[in-house]
Design a protein around this motif. Sequence first.
Motif, mmCIF file in Angstrom:
data_model
loop_
_atom_site.group_PDB
_atom_site.id
_atom_site.type_symbol
_atom_site.label_atom_id
_atom_site.label_comp_id
_atom_site.label_asym_id
_atom_site.label_seq_id
_atom_site.Cartn_x
_atom_site.Cartn_y
_atom_site.Cartn_z
ATOM 1 N N PHE A 112 -4.458 1.912 8.224
ATOM 2 C CA PHE A 112 -3.623 3.037 7.849
ATOM 3 C C PHE A 112 -3.413 3.069 6.334
ATOM 4 O O PHE A 112 -3.466 4.125 5.705
ATOM 5 C CB PHE A 112 -2.270 2.946 8.576
ATOM 6 C CG PHE A 112 -1.308 4.023 8.177
ATOM 7 C CD1 PHE A 112 -1.543 5.345 8.542
ATOM 8 C CD2 PHE A 112 -0.192 3.728 7.412
ATOM 9 C CE1 PHE A 112 -0.666 6.345 8.150
ATOM 10 C CE2 PHE A 112 0.690 4.727 7.024
ATOM 11 C CZ PHE A 112 0.453 6.041 7.395
ATOM 12 N N GLY A 113 -3.217 1.894 5.753
ATOM 13 C CA GLY A 113 -3.026 1.812 4.300
ATOM 14 C C GLY A 113 -4.245 2.329 3.558
ATOM 15 O O GLY A 113 -4.117 3.104 2.594
ATOM 16 N N LEU A 128 1.743 6.174 -7.153
ATOM 17 C CA LEU A 128 0.631 6.913 -7.764
ATOM 18 C C LEU A 128 0.871 8.412 -7.701
ATOM 19 O O LEU A 128 0.663 9.131 -8.668
ATOM 20 C CB LEU A 128 -0.678 6.603 -7.020
ATOM 21 C CG LEU A 128 -1.423 5.330 -7.396
ATOM 22 C CD1 LEU A 128 -2.595 5.132 -6.456
ATOM 23 C CD2 LEU A 128 -1.923 5.405 -8.827
ATOM 24 N N PHE A 129 1.319 8.873 -6.532
ATOM 25 C CA PHE A 129 1.417 10.313 -6.332
ATOM 26 C C PHE A 129 2.681 10.891 -6.961
ATOM 27 O O PHE A 129 2.632 11.917 -7.640
ATOM 28 C CB PHE A 129 1.370 10.623 -4.831
ATOM 29 C CG PHE A 129 1.145 12.075 -4.552
ATOM 30 C CD1 PHE A 129 -0.004 12.710 -4.996
ATOM 31 C CD2 PHE A 129 2.090 12.817 -3.855
ATOM 32 C CE1 PHE A 129 -0.219 14.059 -4.757
ATOM 33 C CE2 PHE A 129 1.885 14.171 -3.608
ATOM 34 C CZ PHE A 129 0.732 14.789 -4.054
ATOM 35 N N ILE A 146 2.376 1.599 -3.480
ATOM 36 C CA ILE A 146 1.425 2.076 -4.499
ATOM 37 C C ILE A 146 1.132 3.564 -4.297
ATOM 38 O O ILE A 146 1.066 4.336 -5.253
ATOM 39 C CB ILE A 146 0.110 1.276 -4.439
ATOM 40 C CG1 ILE A 146 0.362 -0.198 -4.741
ATOM 41 C CG2 ILE A 146 -0.898 1.822 -5.430
ATOM 42 C CD1 ILE A 146 -0.845 -1.058 -4.462
ATOM 43 N N THR A 147 0.958 3.946 -3.024
ATOM 44 C CA THR A 147 0.647 5.347 -2.738
ATOM 45 C C THR A 147 1.761 6.257 -3.249
ATOM 46 O O THR A 147 1.508 7.239 -3.947
ATOM 47 C CB THR A 147 0.471 5.550 -1.220
ATOM 48 O OG1 THR A 147 -0.508 4.633 -0.753
ATOM 49 C CG2 THR A 147 0.003 6.956 -0.909
ATOM 50 N N THR A 174 0.829 -1.206 0.000
ATOM 51 C CA THR A 174 0.000 0.000 0.000
ATOM 52 C C THR A 174 0.864 1.258 0.000
ATOM 53 O O THR A 174 0.599 2.208 -0.742
ATOM 54 C CB THR A 174 -0.932 0.026 1.229
ATOM 55 O OG1 THR A 174 -1.613 -1.215 1.295
ATOM 56 C CG2 THR A 174 -1.936 1.140 1.121
ATOM 57 N N VAL A 175 1.906 1.261 0.832
ATOM 58 C CA VAL A 175 2.794 2.420 0.858
ATOM 59 C C VAL A 175 3.470 2.584 -0.504
ATOM 60 O O VAL A 175 3.565 3.694 -1.047
ATOM 61 C CB VAL A 175 3.850 2.271 1.984
ATOM 62 C CG1 VAL A 175 4.884 3.382 1.889
ATOM 63 C CG2 VAL A 175 3.172 2.293 3.345
ATOM 64 N N LEU A 235 -4.291 6.043 3.856
ATOM 65 C CA LEU A 235 -3.228 6.681 3.061
ATOM 66 C C LEU A 235 -3.598 6.747 1.583
ATOM 67 O O LEU A 235 -3.523 7.797 0.941
ATOM 68 C CB LEU A 235 -1.956 5.852 3.234
ATOM 69 C CG LEU A 235 -0.638 6.479 2.828
ATOM 70 C CD1 LEU A 235 -0.324 7.643 3.739
ATOM 71 C CD2 LEU A 235 0.476 5.445 2.905
ATOM 72 N N ILE A 236 -4.044 5.616 1.049
ATOM 73 C CA ILE A 236 -4.218 5.552 -0.397
ATOM 74 C C ILE A 236 -5.414 6.393 -0.839
ATOM 75 O O ILE A 236 -5.410 6.976 -1.917
ATOM 76 C CB ILE A 236 -4.312 4.086 -0.876
ATOM 77 C CG1 ILE A 236 -3.878 3.996 -2.333
ATOM 78 C CG2 ILE A 236 -5.671 3.478 -0.664
ATOM 79 C CD1 ILE A 236 -3.328 2.657 -2.715
ATOM 80 N N ILE A 260 -4.704 10.355 -1.072
ATOM 81 C CA ILE A 260 -4.055 10.905 -2.276
ATOM 82 C C ILE A 260 -5.003 11.831 -3.023
ATOM 83 O O ILE A 260 -4.597 12.860 -3.545
ATOM 84 C CB ILE A 260 -3.658 9.775 -3.250
ATOM 85 C CG1 ILE A 260 -2.583 8.908 -2.654
ATOM 86 C CG2 ILE A 260 -3.138 10.364 -4.553
ATOM 87 C CD1 ILE A 260 -2.116 7.864 -3.639
ATOM 88 N N LEU A 266 -4.858 15.167 -1.658
ATOM 89 C CA LEU A 266 -3.609 15.820 -2.051
ATOM 90 C C LEU A 266 -3.752 16.411 -3.446
ATOM 91 O O LEU A 266 -3.262 17.497 -3.737
ATOM 92 C CB LEU A 266 -2.443 14.824 -2.005
ATOM 93 C CG LEU A 266 -2.042 14.326 -0.623
ATOM 94 C CD1 LEU A 266 -0.843 13.379 -0.723
ATOM 95 C CD2 LEU A 266 -1.694 15.492 0.299
#
Lengths: 262, 267
Positions: free
Chosen positions: B31-32, A183-184, A179-180, A176-177, B35-36, B39, B42
Amino acid sequence: MRLDWEIAKRGWRRYAAYPWATAAGVFTNTIFGFLQAYILLAVFRHRSHVGSYDAADTVTYVWLAQALIMTVYVFGWQELALRIRDGAIATDLSRPLDPQRYWLAFDLGRAPYHLLFRGVLPFAVGALVFRVHYPSPLEALAFAGSVALAVVVSLGFRFLYNAAAFWLLDIRGVMTVAITLNLFLSGMVMPLTFFPGWLRSIAHALPFASILQTPVDVWLGKHHGADLAGVLALQALWAVVLLGLGRLALRGGARRLVVQGG
Amino acid sequence: MVEPVLLWRRLVGAQVRSQLQYRTSFLLDLFGSFLISFIDFLAVLVIFHNVPQLGVWSVREVALLYALSSISFALTDLLIGHLDQFPQKIRDGNFDILLVRPRGSLFQVVASDFQLRRLGKAMQGVLVLVYALAALHLHWTVGRVAMLVVMIPAGVVIFASVWVIGACLAFWTTDGGEFTNAFTYGGNFMAQYPIDVYASWLRRFLCYLVPLGFVCYFPALYLLGKHDPLGLPRFLQFASPVVAVIAAAVAGTIWRGAVRHYRSAGG
């Protein structure tokens, strides 16, 4: 080489086997493309440029991003991690073929399928409705090379975070971290040109920009001559670095690998 | 009416308890998920880094739209997001098992595979909502409080109806799952921004026909006391609950019709 070619063909066929999934994906990418295009065009009611992008560049970015979203595979990929978890990796390691080379060849077969069947149609729809930027023949050629390098960088990155499965039972958190960040910082969510300066510098210092922003900027003709050669070389460098790290992780992981049961 | 709710609580409660057994893993997933989905906010901030206004909308107002859409969508995802795996149930024949049990098929699908970690998505929406409300200094009237309380469940019902209709596609093709994403995830993306930025054909399609404009654009106009830049009639700002009921009725009818025509592949 013959072997890589055969594996690549299987990568293509795996995805070609589901035409309805492809059609559904094209539809969804097209809807997202329209939404993002109109949102970003609203920005250009207030100003004519954002960084080096005008409205046509931005709309082109939107449709290229949707066209490349599957090709450069920014979403979750855990095929290697699943094989590590269920122990199938032990079989892979005992074959006279390196797992990283296998997945790279497989991915280089998958990517052209996605570029052709998931990419061309959404972009064509976007190009019909909006005024988009078309590359010169030289830019188009450089774009093709840049996309190919982007796929390798992307696979290098995916292989690396999958290799975390050698140490962790569950890589969902790591994934997940990963991908995040991807993506960003690749520019998939917003073009990096729109970012505040400090964040843009960070993004360009990391491998993620090589996965999407660089091919898009090459298409848009933002890089010329030595500068163009420079960004392509940087992509190649990231490809080598990430594949190298993946190789180290694979070697370290294989050494401590314990497969349960039989 | 009470019985299904109690049954749902027992079924889902058991799943939640089992998910909470692995505390660290659960918190990481939570948390994941936070977070995702963050975005997307953001992205809103990146846009407003470049312009003070998007059309007639300020960053605070868009933050409110974003938060309300995110919360409705995240709660829908929490309740029925596992419909995304529904095509798998058709493909492997497990849907047939549900048909011989003495409860509704949709109920059983929805009560299986509940994932509490999806709450992380709603949490980031709540965080943005707190920011938006603190920054906006709204004049709170009884009507506005009532609107805020009613619009979230109405939004959930609208999103859920769209999701159910999308899932029905699996009765014809089990590979078309991503088609639904255009209206669920795409619908959430759309509703996070003021709909006057979109071209009118896209608005007609995604905001009125698929009634996603009623999830938060129209109710938010009322909350903000804002003049509709589209100049649409004012009663639309109060129409979300009615639209939600109609959407649910349509979704229920389509699901029942699809199940009636369903022919198992056997297995």
